[in-house]
Motif scaffolding. Structure first.
Motif, PDB file in Angstrom:
ATOM      1  N   TYR A 130       0.767  -1.024   0.074  1.00  0.00           N
ATOM      2  CA  TYR A 130      -0.009   0.009   0.145  1.00  0.00           C
ATOM      3  C   TYR A 130       0.871   1.280   0.060  1.00  0.00           C
ATOM      4  O   TYR A 130       1.780   1.409   0.879  1.00  0.00           O
ATOM      5  CB  TYR A 130      -0.744   0.094   1.374  1.00  0.00           C
ATOM      6  N   TYR A 131       0.423   2.279  -0.891  1.00  0.00           N
ATOM      7  CA  TYR A 131       1.403   3.350  -0.709  1.00  0.00           C
ATOM      8  C   TYR A 131       0.625   4.525  -0.184  1.00  0.00           C
ATOM      9  O   TYR A 131      -0.509   4.634  -0.584  1.00  0.00           O
ATOM     10  CB  TYR A 131       1.668   3.805  -2.384  1.00  0.00           C
ATOM     11  N   CYS A 187       3.899   1.874   2.699  1.00  0.00           N
ATOM     12  CA  CYS A 187       5.142   2.377   1.800  1.00  0.00           C
ATOM     13  C   CYS A 187       4.856   3.996   2.050  1.00  0.00           C
ATOM     14  O   CYS A 187       4.003   4.264   1.265  1.00  0.00           O
ATOM     15  CB  CYS A 187       5.546   1.502   0.771  1.00  0.00           C
ATOM     16  N   SER A 188       5.680   4.774   2.450  1.00  0.00           N
ATOM     17  CA  SER A 188       5.482   6.172   2.377  1.00  0.00           C
ATOM     18  C   SER A 188       6.458   6.679   1.376  1.00  0.00           C
ATOM     19  O   SER A 188       7.538   5.863   0.738  1.00  0.00           O
ATOM     20  CB  SER A 188       5.701   7.050   3.363  1.00  0.00           C
ATOM     21  N   ALA A 189       6.531   7.814   0.936  1.00  0.00           N
ATOM     22  CA  ALA A 189       7.215   8.346  -0.274  1.00  0.00           C
ATOM     23  C   ALA A 189       8.762   8.119   0.001  1.00  0.00           C
ATOM     24  O   ALA A 189       9.471   7.514  -0.922  1.00  0.00           O
ATOM     25  CB  ALA A 189       7.061   9.961  -0.589  1.00  0.00           C
ATOM     26  N   LYS A 242      10.021   4.429  -0.798  1.00  0.00           N
ATOM     27  CA  LYS A 242      10.100   3.658  -1.937  1.00  0.00           C
ATOM     28  C   LYS A 242      11.427   3.038  -2.448  1.00  0.00           C
ATOM     29  O   LYS A 242      11.261   1.945  -3.058  1.00  0.00           O
ATOM     30  CB  LYS A 242       9.617   4.797  -3.142  1.00  0.00           C
ATOM     31  N   VAL A 246       0.464  -4.201  -5.875  1.00  0.00           N
ATOM     32  CA  VAL A 246       0.263  -3.140  -5.105  1.00  0.00           C
ATOM     33  C   VAL A 246      -1.652  -2.862  -5.115  1.00  0.00           C
ATOM     34  O   VAL A 246      -2.228  -3.162  -6.206  1.00  0.00           O
ATOM     35  CB  VAL A 246       0.835  -1.691  -6.088  1.00  0.00           C
ATOM     36  N   GLU A 274      -4.325  -0.442  -4.776  1.00  0.00           N
ATOM     37  CA  GLU A 274      -4.593   1.000  -5.034  1.00  0.00           C
ATOM     38  C   GLU A 274      -6.044   1.612  -4.421  1.00  0.00           C
ATOM     39  O   GLU A 274      -6.286   2.620  -4.276  1.00  0.00           O
ATOM     40  CB  GLU A 274      -4.371   1.583  -6.425  1.00  0.00           C
ATOM     41  N   LEU A 323      -1.431   7.633  -2.100  1.00  0.00           N
ATOM     42  CA  LEU A 323      -0.283   8.420  -2.108  1.00  0.00           C
ATOM     43  C   LEU A 323      -0.067   8.989  -3.547  1.00  0.00           C
ATOM     44  O   LEU A 323      -0.198   8.369  -4.415  1.00  0.00           O
ATOM     45  CB  LEU A 323       1.299   7.612  -1.803  1.00  0.00           C
TER      46      LEU A 323
END
Length: 411
Positions: free
Chosen positions: A225-226, A349-351, A354, A370, A372, A378
């Protein structure tokens, strides 16, 4: 890496973007540049890794300059041999999707169905032919298929092709193609027979291997998960309410992070305990026993504290913070999916994390799927938040008024 970093032209990039893809999978990243350089390639990759696009896109790129031949003047310049009708149809659909902004034409031929419509399409002329071995040789014998102009030959699912007894047909097809062609061989596994075939028909091939490394158990479903850093807590709560079930182990990078998450989950009514380096051995053991006996369903831990924990009945692992070392990731998720059970590993996962994900994927040879569809996506263009240290408000090397005038000081 995005598709724009690959040597593909605008019509292809546009078709890829319209299909909803932004980042190439591992097999695409590794194969596309070599294929465009006209090198022979042997690639091992499981189905579902995006391997069709890994050969379809570069073939369309290579044929792009020859797309404007009149329809009847079109020669078959790329041939894809596939073991089953279903796979062949799927490959053709991929070619049509990526070629929609070009004048390149593809068609598919296979047995077990009427031959006449297939002959009609071939007579009109195509650039790319996707075929099963039997029907291809049949139509070649009847002079409807000319393989003299083949520039690229693709053998897809080679191991399945050999298992189905197509080895002689494949060798015959290969001999009918020009000697100076490019050959690409794709296979889920590379057993001895496939290795032999590759050695006999490919010239100094580049080897690309994206089969999952042995270190990751196949009984673990992985999801990525972003999410913006500030929304991680909300996303974690959202997943616990809606998605993640059973006994859950959550990993955080720091002891402070563990305590913060524990308090938040308790406030929201979850039975939760934690283990980290500041807790003594008996407290850790108590927390672990509570978890094993089902008194608490969620255990939060740091990597150091979780070393040596043996929990068999674990349904899910959540990586609240992504580890910066691939081995740590493998250790973490390896705690689920044991003893014949299937487990799931969820990663937030944050920016700024990555790059960790990229390293992990390269190390374990798996493209983590992923998800979304969640409330806190994000922005793909989001940059990591950089915390700058605030220095002195005075300029460096500032001199006091006294020293400037070289006054004698009283001290």
């Amino acid at each position: 890496m995005s598709f724009k970093d690959l040597p593909l032209n605008k019509p292809l990039l546009r078709a890829v973007a319209e299909s909803g893809y932004t980042e190439p999978t591992l097999i695409q990243q590794r194969c596309i540049p070599h294929i465009i350089e006209k090198k022979d390639v042997v690639a091992s990759a499981q189905t579902g890794t995006g391997k069709t696009a890994a050969f379809a896109l570069p073939i369309l790129q290579l044929l792009f300059d020859k797309q404007d031949a009149p329809k009847r003047g079109k020669k078959i310049r790329a041939l894809v041999v596939s073991p089953t009708r279903e796979l062949a149809v799927q490959i053709n659909e991929n070619f049509k999707t990526y070629a929609k902004h070009t004048n390149l034409r593809s068609t598919v031929i296979f047995g077990g169905t009427s031959i006449e419509p297939q002959i009609d399409v071939l007579k009109k002329g195509v650039d790319i032919l996707i075929a099963t071995p039997g029907r291809l040789l049949d139509l070649h014998k009847q002079d409807y298929v000319n393989l003299d102009y083949i520039e690229t030959l693709v053998l897809d699912e080679a191991d399945l092709m050999l298992d189905m007894g197509f080895i002689d047909d494949v060798k015959k097809i290969e001999r009918l193609c020009p000697e100076d062609r490019q050959t690409l061989l794709f296979s889920a596994t590379i057993p001895y027979k496939v290795e032999q075939l590759a050695n006999s028909i490919l010239k100094e091939p580049i080897r690309v291997d994206v089969t999952p490394s042995k270190s990751v158990a196949t009984a673990i479903n992985q999801v990525l998960y972003y999410v913006p850093k500030r929304n991680k807590m909300e996303l974690c709560l959202h997943l616990l309410r809606n998605t993640v079930k059973g006994n859950i182990l959550i990993f955080r990078r720091t002891k402070f992070g563990v305590d913060k998450l524990e308090k938040t989950l308790q406030k929201n009514g979850y039975k939760v305990d934690s283990i980290h380096g500041d807790k003594n051995q008996s407290d850790r053991q108590t927390a672990l026993n509570k978890f094993k006996n089902g008194y608490v369903k969620i255990l939060i831990a740091t990597d150091v504290a979780a070393r040596g924990i043996d929990i068999n009945e674990l349904d899910s692992v959540i990586n609240f913070d992504m580890p910066n070392v691939p081995d740590t990731y493998v250790h973490r998720i390896g705690r689920t999916g044991r003893a014949g059970n299937v487990g799931t590993a969820y990663s937030l996962c944050s920016a700024d994390e990555k790059s960790y994900v990229k390293t992990i994927q390269e190390s374990i040879n798996i493209q983590i799927p992923v998800e979304e569809n969640h409330p806190y996506p994000l922005d793909p263009k989001a940059k990591p938040i950089v915390h700058k240290k605030k220095g002195s408000k005075y300029k460096k090397g500032r001199k006091g008024e006294g020293s400037k005038k070289k006054k004698k000081r009283w001290y």
